[in-house]
Scaffold this motif. Structure first.
Motif, short mmCIF file in Angstrom:
data_model
loop_
_atom_site.label_atom_id
_atom_site.label_comp_id
_atom_site.label_asym_id
_atom_site.label_seq_id
_atom_site.Cartn_x
_atom_site.Cartn_y
_atom_site.Cartn_z
N ALA A 259 20.14 10.20 12.39
CA ALA A 259 20.22 11.65 12.60
C ALA A 259 19.73 11.97 13.99
O ALA A 259 18.53 12.08 14.21
CB ALA A 259 19.39 12.39 11.55
N ASP A 260 20.65 12.02 14.91
CA ASP A 260 20.28 12.36 16.28
C ASP A 260 19.17 11.48 16.81
O ASP A 260 18.22 11.94 17.41
CB ASP A 260 19.79 13.82 16.34
CG ASP A 260 20.91 14.72 16.80
OD1 ASP A 260 20.72 15.95 16.71
OD2 ASP A 260 21.96 14.20 17.22
N GLY A 261 19.27 10.25 16.55
CA GLY A 261 18.27 9.35 17.10
C GLY A 261 17.15 9.01 16.15
O GLY A 261 16.37 8.10 16.37
N ILE A 262 17.04 9.78 15.09
CA ILE A 262 16.00 9.44 14.11
C ILE A 262 16.64 8.50 13.10
O ILE A 262 17.66 8.82 12.49
CB ILE A 262 15.52 10.69 13.36
CG1 ILE A 262 15.13 11.79 14.35
CG2 ILE A 262 14.40 10.35 12.41
CD1 ILE A 262 14.93 13.11 13.70
N GLN A 298 8.10 1.97 8.75
CA GLN A 298 8.90 3.14 8.43
C GLN A 298 8.45 4.31 9.28
O GLN A 298 7.40 4.26 9.91
CB GLN A 298 8.70 3.51 6.95
CG GLN A 298 9.42 2.58 6.00
CD GLN A 298 10.84 3.08 5.76
OE1 GLN A 298 11.33 3.95 6.49
NE2 GLN A 298 11.48 2.50 4.76
N GLY A 299 9.21 5.36 9.23
CA GLY A 299 8.69 6.60 9.80
C GLY A 299 9.23 6.90 11.19
O GLY A 299 9.88 6.09 11.85
N VAL A 300 8.96 8.08 11.58
CA VAL A 300 9.49 8.60 12.85
C VAL A 300 8.33 9.02 13.71
O VAL A 300 7.36 9.62 13.23
CB VAL A 300 10.39 9.83 12.57
CG1 VAL A 300 10.94 10.38 13.85
CG2 VAL A 300 11.46 9.48 11.57
N ALA A 301 8.45 8.71 14.98
CA ALA A 301 7.34 9.04 15.87
C ALA A 301 7.49 10.44 16.44
O ALA A 301 8.60 10.92 16.67
CB ALA A 301 7.30 8.03 17.00
N GLY A 302 6.36 11.09 16.62
CA GLY A 302 6.43 12.43 17.20
C GLY A 302 5.07 12.89 17.66
O GLY A 302 4.08 12.18 17.56
N THR A 303 5.00 14.15 18.17
CA THR A 303 3.74 14.73 18.63
C THR A 303 3.49 16.02 17.84
O THR A 303 4.42 16.77 17.54
CB THR A 303 3.83 15.12 20.12
OG1 THR A 303 4.71 14.21 20.76
CG2 THR A 303 2.48 15.13 20.76
N VAL A 316 1.75 21.78 9.55
CA VAL A 316 1.77 21.09 10.83
C VAL A 316 3.20 21.01 11.33
O VAL A 316 4.12 20.67 10.58
CB VAL A 316 1.19 19.66 10.71
CG1 VAL A 316 1.12 19.01 12.08
CG2 VAL A 316 -0.19 19.71 10.06
N GLU A 317 3.37 21.30 12.58
CA GLU A 317 4.69 21.18 13.18
C GLU A 317 4.68 19.96 14.08
O GLU A 317 3.84 19.84 14.95
CB GLU A 317 4.99 22.43 13.99
CG GLU A 317 6.44 22.52 14.40
CD GLU A 317 6.65 23.67 15.37
OE1 GLU A 317 7.16 24.71 14.93
OE2 GLU A 317 6.28 23.54 16.55
N VAL A 318 5.65 19.06 13.80
CA VAL A 318 5.68 17.81 14.56
C VAL A 318 6.94 17.79 15.40
O VAL A 318 8.04 17.97 14.89
CB VAL A 318 5.68 16.60 13.60
CG1 VAL A 318 5.80 15.31 14.40
CG2 VAL A 318 4.42 16.61 12.76
N ARG A 319 6.75 17.56 16.71
CA ARG A 319 7.92 17.48 17.59
C ARG A 319 8.36 16.05 17.72
O ARG A 319 7.59 15.18 18.08
CB ARG A 319 7.61 18.06 18.97
CG ARG A 319 7.42 19.52 18.90
CD ARG A 319 7.94 20.23 20.12
NE ARG A 319 7.41 21.58 20.06
CZ ARG A 319 6.29 21.96 20.68
NH1 ARG A 319 5.64 21.12 21.45
NH2 ARG A 319 5.84 23.18 20.52
N LEU A 320 9.65 15.84 17.45
CA LEU A 320 10.18 14.48 17.50
C LEU A 320 10.75 14.19 18.88
O LEU A 320 10.95 15.10 19.70
CB LEU A 320 11.28 14.31 16.45
CG LEU A 320 10.85 14.62 15.01
CD1 LEU A 320 12.03 14.48 14.08
CD2 LEU A 320 9.70 13.71 14.60
N ALA A 321 11.02 12.91 19.06
CA ALA A 321 11.51 12.47 20.37
C ALA A 321 12.81 13.16 20.74
O ALA A 321 13.05 13.48 21.90
CB ALA A 321 11.70 10.96 20.35
N ASN A 322 13.66 13.43 19.76
CA ASN A 322 14.97 13.99 20.13
C ASN A 322 14.92 15.52 20.24
O ASN A 322 15.93 16.19 20.30
CB ASN A 322 16.03 13.58 19.11
CG ASN A 322 15.74 14.19 17.74
OD1 ASN A 322 14.67 14.78 17.53
ND2 ASN A 322 16.66 14.03 16.82
N GLY A 323 13.72 16.06 20.25
CA GLY A 323 13.60 17.51 20.45
C GLY A 323 13.51 18.31 19.18
O GLY A 323 13.12 19.48 19.18
#
Lengths: 371, 287, 362
Positions: A259-262, A298-303, A316-323
């Motif tokens: 999904a868009d890089g995820i 597993q899992g997706v990296a983000g900030t 919590v709002e997590v921003r992923l690499a693909n925006g």
């Protein structure tokens, strides 16, 4: 004369109900079948047509097409005062110039009940809503919750086939709402009257109902039990309206959904590479780990974008690499639990593949309405 | 509020107060004094103090009879106005805001935009021997000769009712418009048809508006004299006309003043009593 | 800003009210502006007033250069204003009055006695008419015109013209009689005629009773009670009424305008309806006022006025047009036959009589 419903009555069939004009349809229902004795919630955002639907059933709005059949009788052309229904309004609509007893007895007087029977029914109705001693009070002497209970008693005293409730708890404060919810359900269970409950509050709908009809743009997007509607939303709208949902679209590749890089494991789905899928993940099903906590790959990296404390949980709002952003709900597990990572921290968001809700697959897959 | 601002506030009100005091209260007090003056053979006021004028007002049937007639007429007109205003107010209140509603409202108020003399003269034209009403009566064969409609008491009542009708329609419209729509719906879901809903819900709840309208019309009808004078002639047994007459023909101002104040007192007393009675009735009804 | 707007509104309202209060005050009276002299004269409104302006005001202004403020109105308000002025700085200098108002005014000292030797045309004025504006031996006014109250009737509805007052009781008129109430001059004049035509006087209660008994014969026959000239004209012209006690001048004016109206001078004597002009007490313009009265009483001025209003003039030396002579009864012998309302008796009793009148026709 109004026909008094027999015991166990209250089956409503709505067919092809249309209201509004071509190009500006407020209501465009294929059909709805309400079972006798059930508590059905009609849930949706403002403007979805739920109030219009209720008003059509009640008889205040004439549909431009369609039928409404109550217990086998077509009432579409009947005025509201000849449909044998009861109604409870958001602003209570108690008659200010009558006592509580007068209000409750209003419908009974019209049905020309004898005095003794009338008094008995009034007592019974007030007992049902827990306001026995209040018969001689005036509406303006009562609190909001008490007024709503009188309204309920008034509607039930006439023993309607179906009780319609138009956002009856919306004027009450949160705590009172919670209490009234419980009472309402208890009463309904006790007397078994079919109840059609309109609300925009999904928590209420889920807590009270046997079934929920989720409406949007004049149509019913899904009709199912609270469990079905929550765990297996048929459409993106339902998924996002009930609970919150993170919706992701992606293509299947290498056994994973891209999904868009995820990349993540979409769970047990009969998907072939190249298939498209639209999936949803509930915020409370996502767990956050910091790097040193480690994940199993597993899992997706983000900030972390921001976090907000809501009493029983953290949002919590997590921003992923693909925006894109993921909304995560982290339960507060007690006084000794750690707060989730603060703003700016690097986190990994991961979830159980079984928690992935599939909304749509392939090209031209079923839209899933009707659960 | 700081003292300076309070004084500043008074300064703004002062011109109005002075205006009212000078041009309303002072003449009223002067008139009151005049009502105690004796008169000479030519009815000119003389200095002095006497209760004779009031004695005349309360003992001569020409005067006290007119006070009682005026009271009866005012009650009748107030009742008629309320009854006639109700349908108009009902229709007006049910219309949702829009061009039609504004138009209807303007039609209701438009009589007030013309002078009462013009409005009344319309009735004179309508009711005269050659007027529309009589022509209709003769044409349809109900009468073989025009009826004497003008200078009859019923014509006066009709014309006064017409002139005062807007004053009943407006408060009634407000009261009816302020009713919660859901009350009508609730009544209907409980099985009450439109008629029953109207009688059991709409009418009782519109009572405050009815009372306001009735009291306004009553108070105005007590003092009205132009319309009865033009339509009914100077022989109509109404106090306002008799005051006018005393000034214009007999030139006896002291007795005119006495009659005016007697009328004023009667109006104040009746209005207070009526308002009180209505309040008690309302309380019994609504609790 | 709410505070600012309220302040503005309040100030604006205050200013407007103040201006209105000032503007509404009747400054009246002659101004003492030395540059332009002027006097204030009253006249009855309508066609009468227009003709008055042409006949008297314009010649006076032309010849003397004095400006005339013409004030239209009626007896009652002029008397009220004179009473309010109480003889000092009266709002008018020259006033028109009928006898019912001039008596009280003179008695209250609101009118200035005239020096008849200073009036240019005094000797030409009819003595009977002039006597009516004398009070307590002093002469206060000059007669302008007098009308006769008689019976005005529809010539197309009534073939045989009525001859005397009693003809109004004729049954064939029943339902078409207009009767002015006592509070309107013709009404009281008619009532007075009823009394005097029986040989009685208004001061005699028995005679008054007899007149009321007579009046009762009209019960149910009266179609309207016109209380002003406009009403009277309307009911006659639209055929509501066929016969009515009224003034000859008005009747002839209506006939002149084309309506089928005739007038009958009752045999037992029409009732006089006189308009005279007076000078207010306390006026600073006595000289000018007297001069105006001269123009008012001059035969060449009174002639067009009389012929225009169809009322006989106070000046006896006028030669009228043939038409006027044929229609209107006038002249010293006629005036001597007039009966007059005794206002000294009538005014105090008016309420009581009106009450009895109401009881018959109410």
């Amino acid at each position: 004369m109004i026909e008094l419903p027999e015991e166990g009555a209250g089956h409503v069939e709505i067919e092809g109900l249309v209201a509004g004009y071509e190009g500006a349809r407020v209501l465009d229902l294929e059909g709805l079948s309400i079972r006798k004795g059930e508590f059905l919630s009609i849930l949706g955002p403002s403007g979805c047509g739920k109030t219009t639907l209720l008003n059509c059933v009640a008889g205040f709005v004439q549909p431009t097409a369609g039928r409404i059949v109550i217990d086998g009788t077509d009432v579409t052309d009947r005025p509201p005062y000849r449909r044998g229904l009861g109604m409870v309004f958001q602003n209570y609509a108690l008659f200010p110039h009558m006592t509580v007893a007068g209000n409750v007895a209003y419908g009974l007087r019209i049905r020309r009940l004898g005095r003794a029977e009338r008094d008995e029914r009034v007592r019974e109705a007030l007992r049902l809503v827990g306001l026995e001693g209040y018969a001689d009070r005036r509406p303006r002497q009562l609190s909001g919750g008490q007024q709503q209970r009188v309204a309920l008693a008034r509607a039930l005293a006439i023993r309607p086939a179906v009780l319609l409730l138009d956002e009856p708890l919306s004027n009450l404060d949160a705590k009172l709402r919670g209490e009234m919810r419980v009472e309402l359900r208890a009463i309904q269970r006790r007397i078994g009257t079919t109840m059609v409950f309109v609300t925009h509050d999904q928590e209420e709908a889920l807590a009270l109902s046997d079934r929920v009809a989720v409406m949007n743009g004049g149509r019913i997007e899904q009709l199912g039990t609270p469990d079905e509607v929550y765990r297996r939303p048929a459409t993106r709208f339902v998924a996002q309206f009930i609970g919150a949902a993170n919706v992701l679209e992606g293509t299947v590749a290498d056994g994973r959904l891209d999904a868009d890089g995820i990349l993540f494991d979409p769970g047990p789905l009969p998907l072939r590479p190249g298939d498209r899928a639209v999936v949803a993940i509930r915020p409370e099903r996502i767990r956050l780990s910091t790097h040193d906590q480690g994940t199993d790959g597993q899992g997706v990296a983000g900030t972390v974008g921001y976090r907000a404390f809501a009493g029983d949980a953290w949002h919590v709002e997590v921003r992923l690499a693909n925006g894109r952003t993921l909304t995560v709900q982290v339960a507060d597990t007690g006084a000794n639990s750690a707060d989730p990572p603060g703003a700016g921290s690097a986190v990994v968001a991961h979830w159980d593949p079984a928690d992935v809700i599939v909304l749509d697959t392939g090209a031209g897959g079923d839209t899933g309405a009707g659960g | 509020m700081t003292p300076t601002r309070r004084w500043a506030g008074l300064a703004y009100v002062a011109p109005l107060v002075v205006f009212l005091a000078a041009l309303f209260l002072v003449p009223l007090v002067e008139l009151f004094r005049l009502s105690f003056s004796p008169v000479d053979t030519y009815n000119a006021a003389l200095p002095g103090f006497t209760l004779n004028q009031y004695k005349r007002v309360f003992t001569e049937p020409y005067f006290y009879g007119s006070l009682l007639e005026t009271l009866a007429t005012a009650l009748l007109v107030a009742t008629l106005c309320v009854v006639l205003a109700y349908p108009a107010a009902y229709v007006l209140a049910r219309r949702s805001a829009g061009a039609m509603r504004t138009l209807l409202f303007v039609i209701v108020i438009s009589p007030l935009l013309t002078s009462v003399v013009v409005r009344t003269y319309g009735w004179v034209v309508l009711l005269s021997g050659n007027g529309v009403v009589n022509r209709l009566l003769v044409a349809t064969g109900l009468r073989d000769q025009p009826a004497r409609l003008l200078t009859s008491y019923p014509s006066v009542v009709i014309a006064v009712t017409h002139v005062l009708l807007p004053f009943a329609i407006i408060p009634l419209t407000t009261a009816l418009g302020g009713l919660d729509h859901n009350l009508h719906r609730a009544s209907q879901t409980l099985g009450a048809g439109p008629v029953r809903t109207f009688l059991r819900v709409t009418v009782p709840l519109s009572l405050p508006g009815v009372v306001t309208g009735a009291l306004i019309v009553f108070a105005l009808a007590m003092g009205i004299y132009i319309t009865p004078l033009l339509v009914g002639g100077v022989t109509q047994p109404l106090a306002g006309i008799r005051v006018y007459d005393q000034v214009e023909t007999v030139f006896n101002y002291p007795v005119a003043a006495a009659l005016s104040f007697a009328l004023l007192a009667l109006t104040l007393l009746s209005t207070t009593l009526l308002a009180g009675a209505f309040r008690i009735w309302e309380r019994r009804l609504h609790g | 800003m709410r505070g600012g707007t309220t302040r503005l509104a309040a100030t604006g309202t205050a200013i407007v009210l103040a201006l209105a209060a000032c503007g509404g005050v009747d400054t009246g009276g002659g101004s003492t502006d030395a540059a332009k002299q002027e006097i204030t004269v009253t006249a009855f409104a309508g066609a009468w007033g227009e003709l008055f302006k042409k006949s008297f005001v314009e010649p006076f202004q032309r010849d003397t250069g004095v400006k005339v403020n013409l004030v239209y109105g009626a007896n009652a308000e002029w008397l009220t204003k004179l009473r309010a002025a109480a003889g000092k700085n009266p709002p008018f200098d020259v006033i028109a009055f009928t006898p019912d108002a001039s008596r009280p005014a003179a008695a209250a000292g609101l009118l200035q006695p005239l020096q008849t030797d200073r009036l240019a045309h005094w000797k030409e004025l009819d003595p009977v008419l002039a006597e009516k504006s004398a009070h307590d031996g002093k002469q206060y006014g000059v007669p302008l015109t007098t009308g006769s109250t008689g019976l005005m009737y529809r010539t197309d509805k009534i073939k045989n013209p009525p001859a005397d007052w009693s003809d109004i009781f004729d049954k064939q008129y029943c339902g078409h009689v207009a009767l002015p109430p006592l509070t309107y001059n013709p009404g009281l004049e008619f009532f007075s005629a009823l009394v005097t035509s029986q040989g009685g006087k208004l001061s005699d209660p028995a005679a008054v009773d007899k007149a009321f008994d007579q009046l009762a014969k009209l019960k149910g026959c009266v179609s309207s009670f016109p209380a002003n000239a406009g009403n009277a004209a309307t009911v006659m012209e639209n055929g509501d009424a066929w016969i009515m006690p009224f003034w000859d001048g008005r009747a002839f004016a209506m006939a002149q305008a084309g309506s089928p109206i005739g007038f009958a001078y009752p045999k037992s004597g029409p009732v006089g309806a006189l308009t005279s002009y007076f000078v207010a007490a306390g006026t600073t313009k006595s000289e000018l006022a007297t001069k105006f009265l001269d123009y008012l009483t001059a035969a060449p001025n009174q002639k067009p006025f009389a012929e225009g209003t169809w009322y006989a003039a106070g000046n006896d030396t006028i030669t009228y047009s043939k038409e006027f002579d044929q229609r209107v009864q006038h002249g010293p012998e006629v005036f001597r036959k007039f009966t007059w309302v005794d206002y000294a008796v009538a005014t105090p009793k008016l309420n009581e009589w009106q009450q009895r009148w109401n009881q018959i026709f109410g």
